[in-house]
Design an enzyme around this catalytic site. Structure first.
Site, PDB file in Angstrom:
ATOM      1  CB  CYS A 159      -0.914  -0.009   1.235  1.00  0.00           C
ATOM      2  SG  CYS A 159      -2.065   1.372   1.265  1.00  0.00           S
ATOM      3  CG  ASP A 187      -5.036   0.083  10.464  1.00  0.00           C
ATOM      4  OD1 ASP A 187      -6.008   0.236  11.229  1.00  0.00           O
ATOM      5  OD2 ASP A 187      -4.072  -0.650  10.740  1.00  0.00           O
TER       6      ASP A 187
END
Length: 373
Positions: free
Chosen positions: A252, A274
């Site tokens: 990511c 997150d």
């Protein structure tokens, strides 16, 4: 056929440890509620029904359980969860669990093995540093408990890897880290850069200089063993090779572009990352809305396009600009651009190790082409 990745926090931000650098406690403190509570079975049932409604036979769903500490939700929670998805028709599922390992026992490990969970164990590898920062509620170190958990996973033949938080202190000792990986028999490791808190400085946060020095030295140990036929997976090295081969990032933010994830809190609330499970970026509630409605939320566009949109000045003339794109926005100051704006840790790493990784990528590409032929 489509593939969906869902991160679930079944115990919200609750944890049985008090890690001194915990980024998710920092995130939870920045929203209206700190803890959404343990995810109830009624929430599980509603959430999975709303997902199933938008899935078809042949689709694949990957569930990753994180926290806080997800095992605090209890083994019965996980048994119920997999019993529901087992009734899905033709939809493939995969499971991962990121845990500190404290609560793992034979019953847990038997369940994880039976249901093919990939387990990530959080361990900072160097005992003295792990015990100084990864402490329990009584303030005691947890290294022995974590290594016991690793032994249990091996005993039950559960597939696992280690996630090591790369603090400013751990990063000073790449040789010790590598020796410990070998000693513990860890074949797969991911080093997660320790990020600073949202509103205050953290002594534990990584710096671009430490990032570069650690990975350059670690690469030397890794490549020496690799050349002798002993392969140990280090996620960043794998990610760079994969990006060179596939032309798309397998980690990511590695190309500087945000792609919304789906992170589900204990009450069903959904967020795109997150690092940003905060009120501003709430996408909706998967226990109350269809998956398609969550994915079409306008908040996703607002998150992806949020500032800073432009790259730092140092990036403009960088030969790796197209490859890196400034890296993850949240981790940029820990990995890439230092406070002076004149040094990039990721560039230093790529300059030193990139040619060898590129040669390995070419070798792998040739092998893949031969297999296709």
């Amino acid at each position: 056929m489509k593939s969906v990745n869902i991160m679930i926090k079944p115990a919200s931000s609750a944890c049985n440890m008090r890690c001194k650098y915990c980024f998710y406690e920092d995130v939870a403190n920045a929203r209206a509620f700190k803890n959404a509570g343990r995810m109830q079975n009624t929430t599980v049932d509603a959430m999975l029904a709303n997902m199933e409604a938008d899935l078809s036979s042949g689709d694949r769903v990957s569930f990753a359980f994180q926290g806080g500490e997800p095992t605090l939700a209890g083994l019965e929670y996980f048994k119920h969860f997999v019993s529901v998805t087992a009734r899905w028709k033709g939809i493939k599922t995969a499971y991962a669990l990121q845990t500190n390992g404290i609560l793992l026992d034979d019953a847990w490990c038997a369940f994880l093995k039976e249901n093919n969970f990939l387990v990530g164990i959080s361990c900072d590898l160097l005992p003295e540093m792990h015990n100084a920062t990864r402490i329990d509620a009584a303030g005691e170190g947890t290294y022995k408990q974590v290594t016991n958990a690793i032994a249990l996973l091996k005993k039950h033949k559960v597939e696992f890897n280690v996630l090591c938080t790369l603090t400013n202190f751990v990063a000073r000792h790449p040789g010790k880290v590598w020796n410990q990986l070998v000693k513990l028999g860890i074949d797969y490791v991911q080093f997660t850069p320790c990020i600073g808190f949202m509103e205050e400085f953290s002594d534990y946060a990584l710096t671009p200089k430490r990032f570069a020095e650690f990975y350059i030295d670690l690469f030397g140990y890794w490549y020496k063993d690799y050349s002798k036929g002993s392969y140990r997976s280090v996620k960043l090295f794998d990610d760079v090779v994969n990006q060179l081969i596939l032309k798309v990032p397998t980690g990511c933010g590695l190309d500087g572009k945000c792609r919304a994830q789906l992170v589900v809190e204990g009450d069903g609330s959904v967020y795109p990352c997150d690092f940003y499970c905060v009120d501003e970026y709430k996408l909706g509630n998967l226990a109350e809305q269809r998956l398609c409605d969550i994915l079409s939320s306008p908040v996703i566009d607002a998150f992806v396009q949020r500032a800073p949109a432009s790259l730092p000045a140092l990036c403009e003339a960088c030969p790796y600009k197209g490859f890196c794109g400034g890296n993850c926005k949240r981790m940029r100051k820990e990995i890439c651009i230092d406070a002076s704006g004149s040094f990039c840790g990721y560039k230093a790493f790529l300059e030193k190790c990139g040619p060898t990784l590129s040669a390995l990528a070419n070798k792998q590409r040739m092998y893949m082409n031969r297999r296709r032929g």
